[in-house]
Design a protein around this motif. Sequence first.
Motif: not given
Lengths: 107, 107
Positions: A76-77, A79-80, A82-83, A86, B82, B89, B92-93
């Motif tokens: 999950k980390e 995600q940062d 990915n952001k 973005k 990416n 991904e 992640w959850d």
Amino acid sequence: MQDKITRLFKAIADPTRRDIFHALVIATSALSITQISNQFEMTRQGVTKHIKTLEEAGLVYINSQGRERFCNANPKELQDLNKWMKFYEQFWDDKLSSLGDYLDEKS
Amino acid sequence: MQDKITRLFKAIADPTRRDIFHALVIATSALSITQISNQFEMTRQGVTKHIKTLEEAGLVYINSQGRERFCNANPKELQDLNKWMKFYEQFWDDKLSSLGDYLDEKS
DNA sequence: TAATTTAGCAACCATAAAGTTGCATATTAA
DNA sequence: TTAATATGCAACTTTATGGTTGCTAAATTA
């Protein structure tokens, strides 16, 4: 020392750490340091160092049980990162025109 | 020496390089080495080194014109990162259930 | 043509990073 | 309680990284 995003990028920039991380992600249960080490041609202490780096980046968390330390991946980390990326996605196709769109949106 | 994805990750893992890259992305035209250097509190040679690293990662390409070298950002190259992240991904959850889904898809 | 500007190259330095060996310690098993 | 196992910690080595200074060369401008 370093900011979070730099710690994250540096952690996954090393191929060995990516491998370790990957092994933890696809593992069906948490793995002890020794279990991880056995999958790599490297000393246990070497692996431990990498785990520490991954842990400090938030990509791995550890559950101590008796003398063993069970490692879990925390994808999950990512995600940062990915952001962070973005923002640059809008420039992928045509840099100048996309920048125009971006500026338009802001106005 | 290193594989492409490692070169990419290492290139953007450095905060100064991220800044340089960013400056090039949002620039409305290509920037010469000197123009970039002026935006940073670092010697021109230091900047040149970073540019070279970015160039080798494919994140920057250069257009020589006379004695000047105009640098352009190539954010498209980030797509590879990416793609690397894409795999994770799904975790992640809920790690375990997502892995199940992934394995289901493959069967 | 002389002076200025843009840039590359090489050598150097300090620090960080990747990995090793050796040893100490706590937990578990015989 | 002795032996084996899992781990951490410290010291060390090698190589990479981020940055500097100094010099050279090519292209521009005066």
